[in-house]
Write an enzyme that holds these catalytic residues in place. Structure first.
Site, PDB file in Angstrom:
ATOM      1  N   GLU A 101       0.979  -1.138   0.071  1.00 39.78           N
ATOM      2  CA  GLU A 101      -0.013  -0.162   0.101  1.00 39.78           C
ATOM      3  C   GLU A 101       0.951   1.257  -0.070  1.00 39.78           C
ATOM      4  O   GLU A 101       1.507   1.542   0.949  1.00 39.78           O
ATOM      5  CB  GLU A 101      -0.802   0.014   1.363  1.00 39.78           C
ATOM      6  CG  GLU A 101      -1.606   1.375   1.528  1.00 39.78           C
ATOM      7  CD  GLU A 101      -2.535   1.476   3.010  1.00 39.78           C
ATOM      8  OE1 GLU A 101      -2.594   0.445   3.589  1.00 39.78           O
ATOM      9  OE2 GLU A 101      -2.414   2.452   3.399  1.00 39.78           O
ATOM     10  N   ARG A 125       0.679  10.311   1.332  1.00 38.60           N
ATOM     11  CA  ARG A 125       1.244  11.200   2.249  1.00 38.60           C
ATOM     12  C   ARG A 125       2.493  12.157   1.797  1.00 38.60           C
ATOM     13  O   ARG A 125       2.987  12.455   2.717  1.00 38.60           O
ATOM     14  CB  ARG A 125       1.626  10.376   3.791  1.00 38.60           C
ATOM     15  CG  ARG A 125       0.348   9.708   4.326  1.00 38.60           C
ATOM     16  CD  ARG A 125       0.794   8.949   5.350  1.00 38.60           C
ATOM     17  NE  ARG A 125      -0.168   7.996   5.876  1.00 38.60           N
ATOM     18  CZ  ARG A 125      -0.286   7.002   6.785  1.00 38.60           C
ATOM     19  NH1 ARG A 125       0.639   6.963   7.490  1.00 38.60           N
ATOM     20  NH2 ARG A 125      -1.073   6.026   6.775  1.00 38.60           N
ATOM     21  N   LYS A 164     -10.660  -2.247   7.073  1.00 40.16           N
ATOM     22  CA  LYS A 164      -9.479  -2.037   7.665  1.00 40.16           C
ATOM     23  C   LYS A 164      -9.890  -1.629   9.055  1.00 40.16           C
ATOM     24  O   LYS A 164     -10.584  -0.579   9.204  1.00 40.16           O
ATOM     25  CB  LYS A 164      -8.457  -0.778   6.920  1.00 40.16           C
ATOM     26  CG  LYS A 164      -7.685  -0.146   7.820  1.00 40.16           C
ATOM     27  CD  LYS A 164      -6.728   0.776   7.030  1.00 40.16           C
ATOM     28  CE  LYS A 164      -5.805   1.406   8.094  1.00 40.16           C
ATOM     29  NZ  LYS A 164      -5.014   2.468   7.211  1.00 40.16           N
TER      30      LYS A 164
HETATM   31  C1  3PG Z   1      -1.318   3.195   8.688  1.00 41.03           C
HETATM   32  O1  3PG Z   1      -1.127   4.225   8.055  1.00 41.03           O
HETATM   33  O2  3PG Z   1      -2.239   2.325   8.206  1.00 41.03           O
HETATM   34  C2  3PG Z   1      -0.644   3.164   9.845  1.00 41.03           C
HETATM   35  O3  3PG Z   1       0.069   4.359  10.062  1.00 41.03           O
HETATM   36  C3  3PG Z   1       0.306   1.890   9.991  1.00 41.03           C
HETATM   37  O4  3PG Z   1       0.393   1.640  11.140  1.00 41.03           O
HETATM   38  P1  3PG Z   1       1.924   1.221  11.844  1.00 41.03           P
HETATM   39  O5  3PG Z   1       2.571   2.227  11.278  1.00 41.03           O
HETATM   40  O6  3PG Z   1       1.513   1.264  13.275  1.00 41.03           O
HETATM   41  O7  3PG Z   1       2.180   0.040  11.398  1.00 41.03           O
END
Ligand code: 3PG
Length: 208
Positions: A39, A43, A127
């Site tokens: 994914e 950002r 999700k």
């Molecule tokens: C996301 O954007 O889905 C999360 O920031 C990923 O989560 P993590 O950085 O805690 O793995």
């Protein structure tokens, strides 16, 4: 259709990149570690070109888009050929646009009410975000009884220590996480470590 894709992936790295070249190097390292898709989050300004670049260079690697927050974002990632779109929350505009474009969508939910809105819209994969902060495995177990039709990709706080426990839950198809593509690994271009962490995660996923 998204169910099959998520069940096959099992682990979806959540990747934020600074350039298409970096995205390609990271995705090659992920693939070397046995990961089958990614994914790429919206950002950074490099996200859309990175989606295109990785898709072109790695046709057998599944490239999704993340942090899709508006219908315009959904249009942008669909036009780049993203295989699926992930949203941090449940936006009716995003859901409507995804259904209209037939873009597989994984919207974020954190409560039973959001889940009911998503199910009513015709979706059945979600999700759970931010997974650890909103109740993690206990919440997923609690949601299983009233919502047997819903499947989840918990994301947010998933790591090598808890990934097996998440994947062992019957209503979890896959997990998302950034631990194998953490900012410091990307900053020092430590592709062998990205591959090593990916292989460790996939090995755990294979044992569940
Ligand atoms: C996301 O954007 O889905 C999360 O920031 C990923 O989560 P993590 O950085 O805690 O793995």
């Amino acid at each position: 259709m998204i169910r099959e894709m998520l069940s096959r992936l099992r682990i979806i790295p959540v990747l934020t990149v600074s350039s298409p070249e970096q995205a390609l190097a990271v995705c090659e390292a992920l693939q070397a570690g046995g990961i089958q898709g990614v994914e790429i989050t919206l950002r950074s300004d490099a996200a859309l070109d990175s989606i295109s670049r990785v898709r072109e260079a790695m046709p057998d690697f599944i490239v999704g888009a993340g942090t899709v927050k508006t219908a315009t974002d959904l249009d942008s990632v669909a036009e780049r050929g993203a295989a699926f779109a992930v949203s941090p929350g449940l936006s009716d505009d995003v859901v409507t646009r995804a259904l209209a474009r037939s873009t597989p969508l994984l919207p974020g939910v954190a409560t039973a009410s959001e889940l009911m809105r998503g199910l009513a819209a015709g979706l059945d994969c979600f999700k759970l975000f931010p997974a650890e902060a909103v109740g993690g495995r206990a919440l997923l177990k609690s949601l299983a009884a009233p919502f047997p039709e819903a499947a989840f990709c918990p994301t947010g706080g998933v790591n090598l220590d808890n990934v097996s426990d998440y994947l062992a839950l019957p209503n979890v198809l896959c997990v998302g996480g950034s631990w194998m593509v953490a900012d410091d690994l990307l900053a020092r271009e430590d592709w062998p470590e990205v591959a090593r962490l990916s292989a460790a995660a996939m090995e755990l996923a294979g044992r569940v």
